[in-house]
Design a protein around this motif. Structure first.
Motif, PDB file in Angstrom:
ATOM      1  N   ALA A   1      -5.174  15.025  -1.395  1.00 48.34           N
ATOM      2  CA  ALA A   1      -6.098  14.045  -0.739  1.00 48.34           C
ATOM      3  C   ALA A   1      -7.563  13.434  -1.180  1.00 48.34           C
ATOM      4  O   ALA A   1      -7.458  12.504  -0.771  1.00 48.34           O
ATOM      5  N   VAL A   2      -8.027  14.564  -2.621  1.00 45.36           N
ATOM      6  CA  VAL A   2      -8.453  13.033  -3.237  1.00 45.36           C
ATOM      7  C   VAL A   2      -8.295  12.228  -4.186  1.00 45.36           C
ATOM      8  O   VAL A   2      -8.875  11.388  -4.027  1.00 45.36           O
ATOM      9  N   VAL A   3      -6.514  11.987  -3.762  1.00 44.79           N
ATOM     10  CA  VAL A   3      -5.769  10.605  -4.325  1.00 44.79           C
ATOM     11  C   VAL A   3      -6.503   9.784  -2.908  1.00 44.79           C
ATOM     12  O   VAL A   3      -6.418   8.584  -3.403  1.00 44.79           O
ATOM     13  N   LEU A   4      -6.184  10.220  -2.128  1.00 38.35           N
ATOM     14  CA  LEU A   4      -5.556   9.672  -1.208  1.00 38.35           C
ATOM     15  C   LEU A   4      -7.316   8.438  -0.630  1.00 38.35           C
ATOM     16  O   LEU A   4      -7.626   7.586  -0.121  1.00 38.35           O
ATOM     17  N   ALA A   5      -7.733   9.517  -1.219  1.00 34.16           N
ATOM     18  CA  ALA A   5      -9.393   8.806  -0.420  1.00 34.16           C
ATOM     19  C   ALA A   5      -9.769   8.027  -1.428  1.00 34.16           C
ATOM     20  O   ALA A   5     -10.240   7.406  -1.101  1.00 34.16           O
ATOM     21  N   LEU A   6      -9.517   8.270  -2.803  1.00 40.32           N
ATOM     22  CA  LEU A   6     -10.174   6.941  -3.507  1.00 40.32           C
ATOM     23  C   LEU A   6      -8.904   6.046  -3.889  1.00 40.32           C
ATOM     24  O   LEU A   6      -9.933   4.748  -3.789  1.00 40.32           O
TER      25      LEU A   6
ATOM     26  N   ALA B   1       1.149  -1.254   0.054  1.00 37.54           N
ATOM     27  CA  ALA B   1      -0.019   0.123   0.388  1.00 37.54           C
ATOM     28  C   ALA B   1       1.103   1.421   0.048  1.00 37.54           C
ATOM     29  O   ALA B   1       0.402   2.554  -0.617  1.00 37.54           O
ATOM     30  N   THR B   2       2.073   1.456   0.884  1.00 41.13           N
ATOM     31  CA  THR B   2       2.687   2.396   0.796  1.00 41.13           C
ATOM     32  C   THR B   2       3.254   2.363  -0.538  1.00 41.13           C
ATOM     33  O   THR B   2       3.410   3.810  -0.944  1.00 41.13           O
ATOM     34  N   ASP B   3       3.478   1.373  -1.712  1.00 43.67           N
ATOM     35  CA  ASP B   3       4.492   1.798  -2.383  1.00 43.67           C
ATOM     36  C   ASP B   3       3.494   2.263  -3.585  1.00 43.67           C
ATOM     37  O   ASP B   3       3.752   2.935  -4.713  1.00 43.67           O
ATOM     38  N   GLU B   4       2.224   1.868  -3.401  1.00 47.29           N
ATOM     39  CA  GLU B   4       1.334   1.971  -3.967  1.00 47.29           C
ATOM     40  C   GLU B   4       0.329   3.938  -3.695  1.00 47.29           C
ATOM     41  O   GLU B   4       0.579   4.516  -4.842  1.00 47.29           O
ATOM     42  N   VAL B   5       0.890   3.888  -2.415  1.00 53.10           N
ATOM     43  CA  VAL B   5       0.226   5.419  -2.516  1.00 53.10           C
ATOM     44  C   VAL B   5       1.360   6.591  -3.333  1.00 53.10           C
ATOM     45  O   VAL B   5       1.392   7.610  -3.713  1.00 53.10           O
ATOM     46  N   ARG B   6       2.772   6.140  -2.727  1.00 50.58           N
ATOM     47  CA  ARG B   6       3.393   6.874  -3.452  1.00 50.58           C
ATOM     48  C   ARG B   6       3.781   7.186  -4.613  1.00 50.58           C
ATOM     49  O   ARG B   6       3.760   8.224  -5.575  1.00 50.58           O
ATOM     50  N   ALA B   7       3.495   6.080  -5.397  1.00 48.90           N
ATOM     51  CA  ALA B   7       3.731   5.569  -6.707  1.00 48.90           C
ATOM     52  C   ALA B   7       1.745   6.503  -7.186  1.00 48.90           C
ATOM     53  O   ALA B   7       2.373   7.953  -8.350  1.00 48.90           O
ATOM     54  N   ALA B   8       1.237   6.626  -7.068  1.00 52.38           N
ATOM     55  CA  ALA B   8       0.054   7.345  -6.919  1.00 52.38           C
ATOM     56  C   ALA B   8      -0.275   9.090  -6.512  1.00 52.38           C
ATOM     57  O   ALA B   8      -0.791   9.867  -7.878  1.00 52.38           O
ATOM     58  N   LEU B   9       1.099   9.585  -5.693  1.00 48.85           N
ATOM     59  CA  LEU B   9       1.281  10.921  -5.888  1.00 48.85           C
ATOM     60  C   LEU B   9       2.824  11.597  -6.266  1.00 48.85           C
ATOM     61  O   LEU B   9       2.657  12.841  -6.161  1.00 48.85           O
ATOM     62  N   GLU B  10       2.843  10.215  -7.027  1.00 48.35           N
ATOM     63  CA  GLU B  10       4.267  11.062  -7.075  1.00 48.35           C
ATOM     64  C   GLU B  10       4.291  12.649  -8.582  1.00 48.35           C
ATOM     65  O   GLU B  10       5.060  12.949  -8.469  1.00 48.35           O
ATOM     66  N   ASP B  11       2.775  12.385  -9.646  1.00 52.11           N
ATOM     67  CA  ASP B  11       2.877  13.595 -10.015  1.00 52.11           C
ATOM     68  C   ASP B  11       1.734  14.464  -9.456  1.00 52.11           C
ATOM     69  O   ASP B  11       1.787  15.121 -10.801  1.00 52.11           O
TER      70      ASP B  11
END
Length: 68
Positions: free
Chosen positions: A28-33, A10-20
């Motif tokens: 915040a929206v990305v984290l909520a989704l 999960a941490t790697d996935e969050v990092r990748a999603a928030l990278e750009d």
């Protein structure tokens, strides 16, 4: 030969999603989704287990009903 994909931590996935994503609101929206998706996966798994138990119960009751 293609390898089966392994679950990403999960941490790697969050990092990748928030990278750009630089906007705090978008972050915040990305984290909520991601949280909603994880919750939906958990609900889906529970539903699958309940469905399997219902099928087993149905087979059991069918066997009892057809017993001489």
């Amino acid at each position: 030969m293609a390898q089966a994909s392994r679950p990403v931590p999960a941490t790697d996935e969050v990092r990748a999603a928030l990278e750009d994503v630089s906007d705090p609101t978008a972050r915040a929206v990305v984290l909520a989704l991601l949280a909603v998706r994880d919750e939906l996966r958990a609900v889906s798994e529970r539903t699958g287990r309940v469905d399997a138990r219902m099928k087993q119960m149905n087979q059991y009751l069918g066997a009892l009903a057809n017993k001489p």
